[in-house]
Design a protein around this motif. Sequence first.
Motif, PDB file in Angstrom:
ATOM      1  N   GLN A 119       0.828  -1.204   0.000  1.00 38.39           N
ATOM      2  CA  GLN A 119       0.000   0.000   0.000  1.00 38.39           C
ATOM      3  C   GLN A 119       0.866   1.259   0.000  1.00 38.39           C
ATOM      4  OE1 GLN A 119      -3.411   0.119  -0.330  1.00 38.39           O
ATOM      5  NE2 GLN A 119      -3.097  -2.047  -0.718  1.00 38.39           N
ATOM      6  N   LEU A 120       2.004   1.196   0.693  1.00 35.78           N
ATOM      7  CA  LEU A 120       2.894   2.351   0.767  1.00 35.78           C
ATOM      8  C   LEU A 120       3.724   2.540  -0.498  1.00 35.78           C
ATOM      9  CD1 LEU A 120       4.173   1.883   4.428  1.00 35.78           C
ATOM     10  CD2 LEU A 120       2.651   3.691   3.604  1.00 35.78           C
ATOM     11  N   VAL A 121       4.159   1.435  -1.098  1.00 39.56           N
ATOM     12  CA  VAL A 121       5.055   1.488  -2.266  1.00 39.56           C
ATOM     13  C   VAL A 121       4.560   0.486  -3.314  1.00 39.56           C
ATOM     14  CG1 VAL A 121       7.468   1.473  -3.012  1.00 39.56           C
ATOM     15  CG2 VAL A 121       6.940   1.869  -0.614  1.00 39.56           C
ATOM     16  N   PRO A 122       3.402   0.741  -3.925  1.00 43.79           N
ATOM     17  CA  PRO A 122       2.877  -0.244  -4.881  1.00 43.79           C
ATOM     18  C   PRO A 122       3.800  -0.487  -6.071  1.00 43.79           C
ATOM     19  CG  PRO A 122       1.580   1.788  -4.929  1.00 43.79           C
ATOM     20  CD  PRO A 122       2.531   1.899  -3.785  1.00 43.79           C
ATOM     21  N   THR A 182      -2.601  -5.557  -5.173  1.00 42.25           N
ATOM     22  CA  THR A 182      -2.212  -4.226  -5.639  1.00 42.25           C
ATOM     23  C   THR A 182      -2.651  -3.931  -7.064  1.00 42.25           C
ATOM     24  OG1 THR A 182      -0.051  -5.011  -6.400  1.00 42.25           O
ATOM     25  CG2 THR A 182      -0.182  -4.123  -4.152  1.00 42.25           C
ATOM     26  N   LYS A 183      -3.069  -4.949  -7.800  1.00 48.89           N
ATOM     27  CA  LYS A 183      -3.481  -4.762  -9.198  1.00 48.89           C
ATOM     28  C   LYS A 183      -2.364  -4.113 -10.023  1.00 48.89           C
ATOM     29  CE  LYS A 183      -7.727  -6.017  -8.172  1.00 48.89           C
ATOM     30  NZ  LYS A 183      -7.760  -7.249  -7.513  1.00 48.89           N
ATOM     31  N   VAL A 184      -1.146  -4.604  -9.843  1.00 47.56           N
ATOM     32  CA  VAL A 184       0.000  -4.115 -10.602  1.00 47.56           C
ATOM     33  C   VAL A 184      -0.258  -4.341 -12.083  1.00 47.56           C
ATOM     34  CG1 VAL A 184       2.448  -4.554 -11.072  1.00 47.56           C
ATOM     35  CG2 VAL A 184       1.610  -4.516  -8.732  1.00 47.56           C
ATOM     36  N   VAL A 185       0.135  -3.391 -12.913  1.00 47.09           N
ATOM     37  CA  VAL A 185      -0.060  -3.512 -14.359  1.00 47.09           C
ATOM     38  C   VAL A 185       1.149  -4.242 -14.950  1.00 47.09           C
ATOM     39  CG1 VAL A 185      -0.380  -2.253 -16.514  1.00 47.09           C
ATOM     40  CG2 VAL A 185      -1.408  -1.393 -14.399  1.00 47.09           C
ATOM     41  N   ILE A 186       0.863  -5.317 -15.670  1.00 46.49           N
ATOM     42  CA  ILE A 186       1.902  -6.139 -16.299  1.00 46.49           C
ATOM     43  C   ILE A 186       1.751  -6.017 -17.811  1.00 46.49           C
ATOM     44  CG2 ILE A 186       2.817  -8.488 -16.498  1.00 46.49           C
ATOM     45  CD1 ILE A 186       2.983  -7.416 -13.649  1.00 46.49           C
ATOM     46  N   ASP A 187       2.877  -5.808 -18.503  1.00 45.55           N
ATOM     47  CA  ASP A 187       2.795  -5.687 -19.964  1.00 45.55           C
ATOM     48  C   ASP A 187       2.648  -7.071 -20.604  1.00 45.55           C
ATOM     49  OD1 ASP A 187       5.319  -6.886 -20.191  1.00 45.55           O
ATOM     50  OD2 ASP A 187       6.351  -5.005 -20.595  1.00 45.55           O
TER      51      ASP A 187
END
Length: 194
Positions: A119-122, A182-187
């Motif tokens: 949450q602090l450093v997504p 976190t729903k990180v975006v992956i290419d």
Amino acid sequence: MRVSDKQFPEVYKIAKDLSQKIGFEEVPSIYIMQSGGMLNAFATKFLGRNFVIIYSDVLELAYKEGEPAVAFIIAHELAHIKRKHLTWRGLLYPAMLVPLLGPAYSRACEYTSDLIAAQLVPEGAIQGLTVLATGKRLYQKLNILEVINQSEEESGFWIWLSEKFSNHPNLIKRINRVYYETKVVIDSKGYQMQ
């Protein structure tokens, strides 16, 4: 070697910013320790004072385009302090001796700290964990989608059993959980987008 505004100021700035975000009045003492190539960091408590120890190879990332990964690792250790995991561990020591119960508590603390740090450093969450899994050079070439698939494919009794006796969750599972939280975006090639 103690981190300060005059010694490793970049790392100190990261720790200071994160300490403010997490609600600390002052930055906990942070020390750098030579580790012979090991990648890790940990929070500890001694005589009522909290410390964060960062292995030197993790620190090298801060100087090579890896500041988000280092920030995630620092945030993870600060989360241990914030959630008082070190204090509770001392109070719960008798229960920690019960087979499977002690390691289960430790694994829960790791997941909690991962999610707070995410949450602090997504932008550094996946990187921070993959650094611990593959090292300070290979993490940049890791295909995150394959890691997620691996966590879903690898199961079974022996994997389950080995984790039950471990103080830390399987790193692949930690990456998987942070990815979905976190729903990180992956290419399309499976790499984290900044």
